[in-house]
Design a protein around this motif. Structure first.
Motif, mmCIF file in Angstrom:
data_model
loop_
_atom_site.group_PDB
_atom_site.id
_atom_site.type_symbol
_atom_site.label_atom_id
_atom_site.label_comp_id
_atom_site.label_asym_id
_atom_site.label_seq_id
_atom_site.Cartn_x
_atom_site.Cartn_y
_atom_site.Cartn_z
ATOM 1 N N GLN A 155 1.019 -0.882 -0.172
ATOM 2 C CA GLN A 155 -0.021 0.066 -0.212
ATOM 3 C C GLN A 155 1.086 0.762 0.373
ATOM 4 N N SER A 156 0.897 1.882 -0.715
ATOM 5 C CA SER A 156 1.068 3.378 -0.681
ATOM 6 C C SER A 156 0.164 4.352 -1.117
ATOM 7 N N GLY A 183 0.965 -10.733 -7.402
ATOM 8 C CA GLY A 183 0.807 -9.478 -5.978
ATOM 9 C C GLY A 183 0.305 -8.208 -6.276
ATOM 10 N N TRP A 184 -0.578 -7.647 -5.220
ATOM 11 C CA TRP A 184 -0.831 -6.516 -5.509
ATOM 12 C C TRP A 184 -0.663 -5.357 -4.883
ATOM 13 N N CYS A 185 -0.789 -4.040 -5.701
ATOM 14 C CA CYS A 185 -0.139 -2.694 -5.658
ATOM 15 C C CYS A 185 -1.225 -1.805 -5.349
ATOM 16 N N GLN A 186 -1.453 -0.997 -4.478
ATOM 17 C CA GLN A 186 -3.127 0.365 -4.527
ATOM 18 C C GLN A 186 -2.043 1.213 -3.695
ATOM 19 N N MET A 187 -2.992 2.226 -4.308
ATOM 20 C CA MET A 187 -2.432 3.585 -4.207
ATOM 21 C C MET A 187 -3.499 4.717 -4.268
ATOM 22 N N VAL A 188 -3.071 4.965 -3.223
ATOM 23 C CA VAL A 188 -4.026 6.651 -2.362
ATOM 24 C C VAL A 188 -3.427 7.559 -2.721
#
Length: 363
Positions: A155-156, A183-188
């Motif tokens: 997470q970023s 695998g996953w990346c999530q950004m906000v």
């Protein structure tokens, strides 16, 4: 350069949290990261401001604001901390963990999952942290020291004010490298340019003056338009199944819609604090404004943020950019669709290793 004009040095009391999953790539945090400077009655990390890393305060008032911001995100995302479909996460990394609110909740929801939070400042922590949570200190503008193919999720969140403008593409590449295949990346990220869709908010309004001043004060060291570029950067880095959503975060409780009204009411104390905390250092040091002028602009912007007159026919608020992407490779859930503004997750792991000689610090 970014150094403060007349700083008062303070050395923080030692943080007592021991590393939960210490490894060969971590060392105890030293005073390089603990030292703060006082600027117009706010405390800033000396390392961050002198190296152009981060210009927001790190004092108790800012910790309180970060908690408000976390609660606003929880409300916006229906309390879903993990957006992609990850049924049994074993290892999760949060980049820019701040006071640790997101990492703490994830660790509590998934007790068999190792959760690591990284931030440039060793924020004080609450007693009784989960044993699967490890809060570490590092400057994320440097290459990652974690092992390749290690995390199920990275997470970023809210990193546009911390990542250098010329670092974003290699930052994305680092995230891709440390993710396991599938695998996953999530950004906000929030776009600082507060605006209305129908022109109700003009360039003469204090909110627009604040927004333009903030973006000017960040450049060229930071990229205030980074939120708009997340999807392209993730795709260029090699992520697949990249999805993005643009959401409006109301500044106050203007809306007649109950859900939007509740979100705006929750965001109001965050906005009031944000307008001051993000402006004090860069507006005075980078733009040469007097603190009196900054305080006047902040007061006017707060008044406009609370003005229900702006709600008539206008979509005024902060723009939240949410983006997710998957690392190519085997993933049991890769054929499922997902909502990037929501979702959940679960389960087990242990600390990473890397050949990089630079070491992260632990609280």
């Amino acid at each position: 350069m970014f150094g403060p004009r007349s700083p008062t040095l303070i050395f923080l009391a030692p943080v007592t949290l021991a590393a939960k999953y210490s490894d060969s790539q971590t060392i105890p945090v030293d005073n390089t990261y603990r030292e703060v400077v006082v600027h117009h009655n706010r405390e800033f990390q000396r390392y961050a401001v002198e190296n152009g890393v981060y210009f927001a305060p790190v004092d108790d008032d800012e910790v309180e604001r970060l908690q408000y911001m976390h609660e606003v995100f929880n409300l916006m995302f229906d309390n879903r901390l993990i957006f992609p479909p990850i049924p049994r996460p074993r290892r999760i990394l949060e980049c820019g963990s701040g006071s640790g609110s997101w990492a703490l909740e994830v660790a509590e929801q998934h007790p068999e999952c190792e959760v690591i939070g990284i931030d440039v400042y060793p924020y004080p922590t609450v007693d009784g942290l989960p044993p699967n949570l490890d809060l570490q200190v590092d400057d994320l503008n440097s290459p990652f020291t974690f092992a390749s193919n290690y995390f199920d999720l990275v997470q970023s969140r809210m990193m546009a004010g911390g990542i250098h403008a010329n670092r974003w593409q290699s930052y994305m590449t680092d995230i891709l490298r440390v993710l396991r295949p599938g695998g996953w990346c999530q950004m906000v990220e929030l776009y600082a340019n507060v605006q209305s869709d129908n022109g109700t908010l003009t360039e003469n309004h204090a909110l627009q003056v604040w927004s333009q001043s903030y973006m000017q004060s960040m450049q060229p060291y930071k990229d205030p338009r980074a939120p708009l570029r997340l999807q392209n950067w993730m795709t260029q880095a090699g992520f697949v199944e990249v999805e993005s959503r643009l959401l409006t975060l109301p500044l106050s409780g203007w809306s007649n819609d109950p859900q939007s009204n509740a979100l705006g009411e929750a965001n109001r104390p965050n906005v009031h604090r944000l307008l001051s905390s993000l402006a004090v250092y860069p507006f005075t040091q980078r733009l040469g404004m007097t603190i009196a002028d900054v305080q006047l602009l902040v007061a006017q912007a707060r008044s406009e943020a609370d003005n229900p007159g702006f709600k008539v026919g206008a979509d005024i608020g902060q723009k939240a950019y949410v983006c997710i992407g998957r690392k190519p490779g085997t993933s049991s859930s890769r054929h499922h669709r997902h909502d990037v503004s929501h979702k959940g997750g679960h389960s087990g792991g242990k600390g990473g290793r890397s050949g990089d000689s630079r070491k992260r610090a632990r609280h």
